[in-house]
Motif scaffolding. Structure first.
Motif, mmCIF file in Angstrom:
data_model
loop_
_atom_site.group_PDB
_atom_site.id
_atom_site.type_symbol
_atom_site.label_atom_id
_atom_site.label_comp_id
_atom_site.label_asym_id
_atom_site.label_seq_id
_atom_site.Cartn_x
_atom_site.Cartn_y
_atom_site.Cartn_z
ATOM 1 N N TRP A 1 0.834 -1.205 0.000
ATOM 2 C CA TRP A 1 0.000 0.000 0.000
ATOM 3 C C TRP A 1 0.872 1.261 0.000
ATOM 4 C CZ3 TRP A 1 -0.639 3.699 4.014
ATOM 5 C CH2 TRP A 1 -1.677 4.615 3.798
ATOM 6 N N LEU A 2 1.959 1.248 0.771
ATOM 7 C CA LEU A 2 2.844 2.409 0.831
ATOM 8 C C LEU A 2 3.570 2.633 -0.495
ATOM 9 C CD1 LEU A 2 4.383 1.888 4.387
ATOM 10 C CD2 LEU A 2 2.900 3.768 3.675
ATOM 11 N N VAL A 3 4.063 1.551 -1.083
ATOM 12 C CA VAL A 3 4.767 1.690 -2.358
ATOM 13 C C VAL A 3 3.810 2.184 -3.439
ATOM 14 C CG1 VAL A 3 6.019 0.457 -4.175
ATOM 15 C CG2 VAL A 3 6.511 -0.035 -1.775
ATOM 16 N N PRO B 1 9.212 0.405 3.655
ATOM 17 C CA PRO B 1 8.349 -0.760 3.849
ATOM 18 C C PRO B 1 9.101 -2.018 4.284
ATOM 19 C CG PRO B 1 7.670 0.423 1.886
ATOM 20 C CD PRO B 1 8.955 1.053 2.341
ATOM 21 N N ILE B 2 10.308 -2.227 3.773
ATOM 22 C CA ILE B 2 11.069 -3.412 4.176
ATOM 23 C C ILE B 2 11.490 -3.307 5.642
ATOM 24 C CG2 ILE B 2 13.250 -4.651 3.830
ATOM 25 C CD1 ILE B 2 12.932 -4.200 0.860
ATOM 26 N N ASP C 1 2.487 -5.038 -9.189
ATOM 27 C CA ASP C 1 2.385 -6.486 -9.027
ATOM 28 C C ASP C 1 3.739 -7.156 -9.213
ATOM 29 O OD1 ASP C 1 -0.302 -6.368 -8.497
ATOM 30 O OD2 ASP C 1 -0.930 -6.800 -10.551
ATOM 31 N N TYR C 2 4.509 -6.679 -10.181
ATOM 32 C CA TYR C 2 5.832 -7.243 -10.404
ATOM 33 C C TYR C 2 6.736 -7.009 -9.198
ATOM 34 C CZ TYR C 2 4.615 -7.789 -15.351
ATOM 35 O OH TYR C 2 4.023 -8.157 -16.531
ATOM 36 N N VAL C 3 6.685 -5.792 -8.658
ATOM 37 C CA VAL C 3 7.483 -5.488 -7.462
ATOM 38 C C VAL C 3 7.123 -6.439 -6.334
ATOM 39 C CG1 VAL C 3 7.974 -3.771 -5.689
ATOM 40 C CG2 VAL C 3 7.769 -3.050 -8.060
ATOM 41 N N PHE C 4 5.829 -6.615 -6.126
ATOM 42 C CA PHE C 4 5.352 -7.460 -5.037
ATOM 43 C C PHE C 4 5.846 -8.898 -5.190
ATOM 44 C CE2 PHE C 4 2.060 -10.200 -3.128
ATOM 45 C CZ PHE C 4 2.075 -9.709 -1.831
ATOM 46 N N TYR C 5 5.675 -9.468 -6.369
ATOM 47 C CA TYR C 5 6.058 -10.862 -6.582
ATOM 48 C C TYR C 5 7.567 -11.049 -6.507
ATOM 49 C CZ TYR C 5 1.243 -11.462 -8.168
ATOM 50 O OH TYR C 5 -0.130 -11.500 -8.217
#
Length: 270
Positions: free
Chosen positions: A37-39, A131-132, A54-58
């Motif tokens: 959500w933050l990104v 976020p990390i 989606d690519y970042v997330f995966y």
């Protein structure tokens, strides 16, 4: 009179047949959801394509889990897992190394930058730094619920007696709740990075936020290692975690210097 907190919380929230829902997994998943959500908000601010999210997330999920698990196996418990290879995949029981996770994340972000965004590594790493840090804080909370990565013996009134510690010797005396120390320090890192991004526009100095993440996360990690019980590995004069943290801090300082030397980057409209 010696006072301490008796910690006998179950790592399991509930179970349905063979399915177990554990605090560790919940914290891991929740951290990634908030981070996503933050990104997304950062992407919207800079005008980046939402389709990339989606690519970042995966990429991050895969890189974090694979890197952190392999880091734990190779850096800390190779003697055990080399004899029990079938247990390597049992990540729901805990056992993720932050240094290995960093290697996995860096690899994942490089792959994303090369194959998807076609932008510099720092363009995405500066966005996911905060976020990390939040994910790291929540994982340490999961470690607390698992009664793992416990501290050295302590007579402080906030010491925890970890009744459910994996080794009986670790449950005998009150110990520093070092998981809480780390979790709070990572939350502080998260807050600082988020503030610098939104209030000071430090994302315009590519590499600075990523470098500060390395300095703060692994600087704190170096300090808290003095309060941890032996985690195994190859450390003697310093712990394994401290030896691995030193190059990370130095690398972070280099990134910060690089970021400050760069001209400000403007918003990129796609």
């Amino acid at each position: 009179m010696l006072t301490y907190i008796t910690w006998d919380v179950s790592p399991e929230i509930f179970s349905i047949g063979p399915l177990q829902v554990r605090w560790y997994g919940l914290m891991f998943a929740l951290g990634f959801m908030i981070g996503f959500w933050l990104v997304r908000k950062m992407f919207l601010k800079e005008g980046a394509p939402e389709a990339w999210l989606d690519y970042v997330f995966y990429f991050l999920i895969g890189g974090t889990i694979l890197g952190a698990r392999l880091g734990h196996v190779l850096f800390y418990q190779w003697d055990y897992y080399s004899s029990h290879p079938g247990e390597i995949i049992r990540i729901w029981e805990g056992g993720l190394a932050s240094h290995g996770g960093v290697i996995g994340v860096v690899t994942a972000l490089w792959l994303f930058s090369y194959f998807v965004s076609k932008k510099s590594f720092f363009w995405i790493s500066d966005k996911v730094a905060a976020p990390i840090a939040l994910v790291g804080a929540m994982i340490r909370f999961g470690n607390l619920m698992n009664s793992e990565i416990v501290g050295i013996p302590s007579d402080k009134p906030w010491a925890f007696k970890f009744v459910n510690a994996a080794r009986a010797s670790l449950a005998e005396v009150p110990r520093h709740p070092v998981q809480i120390y780390e979790s709070l320090s990572y939350l502080f890192t998260f807050a600082v990075l988020l503030w610098l991004y939104w209030q000071k526009d430090m994302w315009k100095k590519p590499g600075f936020l990523t470098g500060l993440w390395f300095v703060m996360i692994f600087g704190f990690r170096f300090v808290w290692e003095y309060f941890k019980s032996d985690q195994g590995g190859f450390g003697q004069a310093l712990t394994t975690g401290q030896w691995l943290s030193i190059p990370c801090v130095l690398l972070g300082l280099g990134m910060m210097a690089y970021g400050m030397s760069r001209k400000e980057m403007s918003e990129i409209k796609a």
